[in-house]
Design a protein around this motif. Sequence first.
Motif, PDB file in Angstrom:
ATOM      1  N   ARG A 135       1.292  -5.313   3.424  1.00 46.02           N
ATOM      2  CA  ARG A 135       0.146  -6.016   4.024  1.00 46.02           C
ATOM      3  C   ARG A 135       0.127  -7.477   3.605  1.00 46.02           C
ATOM      4  N   LEU A 140       3.373   0.838   3.229  1.00 50.81           N
ATOM      5  CA  LEU A 140       2.932  -0.201   4.165  1.00 50.81           C
ATOM      6  C   LEU A 140       2.939  -1.528   3.423  1.00 50.81           C
ATOM      7  N   ASP A 200     -11.776  -5.308   4.627  1.00 47.67           N
ATOM      8  CA  ASP A 200     -10.977  -5.717   3.464  1.00 47.67           C
ATOM      9  C   ASP A 200     -11.658  -6.807   2.633  1.00 47.67           C
ATOM     10  N   ARG A 253      -8.803   5.352   5.976  1.00 50.39           N
ATOM     11  CA  ARG A 253      -7.511   6.047   6.034  1.00 50.39           C
ATOM     12  C   ARG A 253      -7.693   7.521   5.734  1.00 50.39           C
ATOM     13  N   TRP A 279      -5.425  -6.727  12.358  1.00 53.30           N
ATOM     14  CA  TRP A 279      -6.827  -6.471  12.690  1.00 53.30           C
ATOM     15  C   TRP A 279      -7.734  -7.548  12.117  1.00 53.30           C
ATOM     16  N   THR A 322      -4.800   5.833  10.280  1.00 54.92           N
ATOM     17  CA  THR A 322      -5.872   4.873   9.954  1.00 54.92           C
ATOM     18  C   THR A 322      -6.791   4.750  11.160  1.00 54.92           C
ATOM     19  N   HIS A 349     -14.194   0.598   5.261  1.00 52.30           N
ATOM     20  CA  HIS A 349     -14.465  -0.663   4.574  1.00 52.30           C
ATOM     21  C   HIS A 349     -13.891  -1.804   5.409  1.00 52.30           C
ATOM     22  N   LEU A 361      -3.164   2.246  -3.973  1.00 54.45           N
ATOM     23  CA  LEU A 361      -4.073   2.972  -3.057  1.00 54.45           C
ATOM     24  C   LEU A 361      -3.686   4.430  -2.804  1.00 54.45           C
ATOM     25  N   VAL A 402       0.893  -1.166   0.000  1.00 52.80           N
ATOM     26  CA  VAL A 402       0.000   0.000   0.000  1.00 52.80           C
ATOM     27  C   VAL A 402       0.922   1.204   0.000  1.00 52.80           C
ATOM     28  N   TRP A 451       0.473   6.222  12.793  1.00 44.36           N
ATOM     29  CA  TRP A 451       1.537   5.273  12.430  1.00 44.36           C
ATOM     30  C   TRP A 451       2.920   5.802  12.754  1.00 44.36           C
ATOM     31  N   HIS A 473     -12.215  -0.212   8.552  1.00 42.60           N
ATOM     32  CA  HIS A 473     -11.193   0.825   8.713  1.00 42.60           C
ATOM     33  C   HIS A 473     -11.265   1.854   7.598  1.00 42.60           C
ATOM     34  N   LEU A 532      -9.267   6.838   2.124  1.00 44.19           N
ATOM     35  CA  LEU A 532      -9.955   5.559   1.854  1.00 44.19           C
ATOM     36  C   LEU A 532     -11.099   5.529   2.850  1.00 44.19           C
ATOM     37  N   ARG A 582       4.677   7.168   1.850  1.00 42.45           N
ATOM     38  CA  ARG A 582       4.031   6.213   2.773  1.00 42.45           C
ATOM     39  C   ARG A 582       4.123   4.824   2.145  1.00 42.45           C
TER      40      ARG A 582
HETATM   41  C1  SIN Z   1      -6.041  -0.766   3.690  1.00 44.78           C
HETATM   42  O1  SIN Z   1      -7.225  -0.552   3.498  1.00 44.78           O
HETATM   43  O2  SIN Z   1      -5.618  -1.892   3.925  1.00 44.78           O
HETATM   44  C2  SIN Z   1      -5.056   0.390   3.689  1.00 44.78           C
HETATM   45  C3  SIN Z   1      -4.961   0.983   5.042  1.00 44.78           C
HETATM   46  C4  SIN Z   1      -4.096   2.197   5.068  1.00 44.78           C
HETATM   47  O3  SIN Z   1      -3.585   2.658   4.034  1.00 44.78           O
HETATM   48  O4  SIN Z   1      -3.915   2.716   6.166  1.00 44.78           O
END
Ligand code: SIN
Length: 269
Positions: free
Chosen positions: A257, A255, A106, A244, A235, A131, A104, A96, A83, A227, A242, A101, A253
């Motif tokens: 996953r 991340l 996932d 963002r 999670w 987030t 939602h 993303l 991400v 973060w 969640h 965001l 940024r």
């Molecule tokens: C996601 O929905 O997994 C992205 C979460 C994020 O960018 O903090």
Amino acid sequence: MEIIPTEGALGAEIRGVDVAAPLEPKQVAILRGAILEYLLIFFRDQRLTDEAQVRFSRYFGHPEPHVRQRSEGDSSAREIFVVSNVSENGKPLGALGHGELTFHSDLSYLPRPGSLSIVYAVEVPLDGGDTQWANAYAAYDALPPDLRERALELKAVHRHGEDAQNPDVPASHPIVRTHPETKRRATYVSPQFTRHIEGLPREESDAVLESLLRHVTRPEFVWTHKWRPGDVVIWDNRCTMHRREPFLPSERRILKRTQMFGDAPFLEL
Ligand code: SIN
């Protein structure tokens, strides 16, 4: 190991665990229990290679290669979905972007959506990109009785905004689902992916969904994570949603996953 609950709607920080090192079965059992109890757990100041992240993820399920198409500049392990808004040599490292965001759960647009998600923060902006997670058990418990009765009878269709991500047959899930392990009920609708309620005329579906979405995103159900690089967050998508916050496109940024998948959502009456 120390478990320190946040003072918010969900979540606990875990101290005294090196996520990159092999874990004892007893430690894994405690962490699994903490996820069920707190819905989300996080670890600070970790250093993970892709291999270590995948190994750690296997303690919690089967991390599957991500269903989305890989970004051009993404050379991470196949189980990792990056991400990110960063491009290197003109090639995006991940997906993303930098925008908001909305809430939602996932992959709820699939017939068997995500169960646990595990994210390792490599780089994060100084400002923005936080987030937020919403506690969907608390949202269910606080539903007004008439809306709750209605919600228990209904199913809703979930679709991704990009057609290419969607299965041929649209996924339809109960609006209230039973968590397969805790047996607790949680709401399962989100502003990002839930499109309409099955079997209701459009206007009525919009009205019921609007009431539900207003309810499930109420601030008292929500906890915000700021973060830091080195954070690892796990999670449970079966009882949380969640969202963002946006951040400046000039910030970096990244991340990483991993994603565990679950059974089809169900409601036990
Ligand atoms: C996601 O929905 O997994 C992205 C979460 C994020 O960018 O903090």
